[in-house]
Design a protein around this motif. Structure first.
Motif, PDB file in Angstrom:
ATOM      1  N   GLY A  28      49.174  -6.158  76.194  1.00  0.00           N
ATOM      2  CA  GLY A  28      50.231  -5.968  75.296  1.00  0.00           C
ATOM      3  C   GLY A  28      51.497  -6.762  75.830  1.00  0.00           C
ATOM      4  N   MET A  33      50.108  -4.910  71.216  1.00  0.00           N
ATOM      5  CA  MET A  33      48.944  -4.896  71.995  1.00  0.00           C
ATOM      6  C   MET A  33      47.527  -5.550  71.542  1.00  0.00           C
ATOM      7  N   TYR A  55      48.998  -4.226  80.641  1.00  0.00           N
ATOM      8  CA  TYR A  55      47.517  -4.181  80.402  1.00  0.00           C
ATOM      9  C   TYR A  55      47.138  -3.052  81.231  1.00  0.00           C
TER      10      TYR A  55
END
Length: 288
Positions: A28, A33, A55
């Motif tokens: 993201g 995301m 992440y």
């Protein structure tokens, strides 16, 4: 968007090059995301300024995920930020300078362009509102050593403090399966963010109970003290830390960030005189 405009945005915007990230990993940036596919190598067309990258590594079948790891960056125009996946530690790491320079040139030559997902500019306005007081100076002052923010390390920071049943359950979860693998990095090198300490209660020797009660009911004086002592009188620095903590909690799922955001909000909401007399401008900025 026509090809010429898109090309100009690619050249002027920053690029986040993420190499060797396994498929199904969640990645993201700001309020966006992505789920990593087989060809994913990063994000392009990132507007200059502060951003939060985060992440969560996945199991091979994409059904289990580790705690989120996040870090702030302050992207310059046309900058290329390079990270590479460390398979053993299951995290993104920096690459040596010579490799970084080579990858930067490749990105600027558009060699990676087909593998880069575009930053969704339609969501940029929302991010700007969330980070309007966030600056490079604030990020450098607060971020932890190494820059990584993750709840996986926070359970170690307060292991001696009393815990609720939910916190004990979280500790147990962090010690099993996919969560345990994500915390394999040497915890002795980890520590939290350098947040400002916000006193919960005002205590002064020699002061009568009635006066102490009054000070704790209206924390305008405490707000003034914190602003002068910790922020050099700058309201924007306080608001920047408030946004830093909120973003780290909202996107990075950091409990430490949540508690800091809660402390700052509680301080502001416990002031009676400040919103109407001494710090009206500050509270106007908080609301809007």
């Amino acid at each position: 968007m026509d090809p010429e405009t898109a090309l100009e945005l690619v050249k002027q915007g920053a690029t986040l090059l993420l190499l060797d990230v396994p498929q199904y990993t969640l990645v993201g940036i700001d309020t966006q995301m992505f789920t990593v596919g087989p060809a994913f190598k990063g994000i392009k067309m990132i507007p200059p300024g502060p951003h939060f990258v985060y992440y969560s590594s996945s199991s091979k079948d994409g059904k289990q995920f580790s705690p989120i790891v996040g870090f702030f960056v302050d992207a310059a125009p046309s900058e290329v930020i390079v990270r590479k996946w460390n398979q053993q530690e299951e995290r993104l790491v920096k690459v040596p300078e010579d490799e970084e320079e080579r990858f930067c040139q490749a990105v600027k030559s558009l060699e990676f362009d087909r593998y880069l997902g575009p930053y969704n500019l339609s969501q940029y306005g929302e991010w700007k509102r969330l980070s309007s007081y966030l600056t490079k100076t604030i990020i450098k002052r607060i971020e932890p050593i190494g820059g990584e923010i993750t709840v996986a390390c926070e359970s170690e920071m307060d292991k001696n403090s009393p815990k609720t049943s939910i916190e004990r359950a979280l500790d147990a979860q962090l010690g099993t399966g996919k969560f345990q693998a994500s915390t394999s990095v040497d915890q002795s090198k980890k520590r939290g963010c350098y947040y400002t300490t916000i006193p919960r209660v005002i205590k002064r020797r020699g002061m009568e109970g009635k006066e102490l009660t009054s000070l704790n009911l209206d924390k305008t004086e405490l707000l003034e003290s914190v602003l002068i002592k910790d922020y050099g009188g700058s309201e924007d620095l306080l608001l920047g830390e408030l946004q830093f903590a909120y973003i780290a909690f909202l996107m990075g799922q950091s409990l430490e960030a949540f508690f800091q955001w809660k402390s700052l909000v509680s301080l502001l909401l416990s002031c009676i005189e400040a919103p109407f007399r001494t710090r009206s401008h500050l509270f106007t900025k908080v609301i809007f």
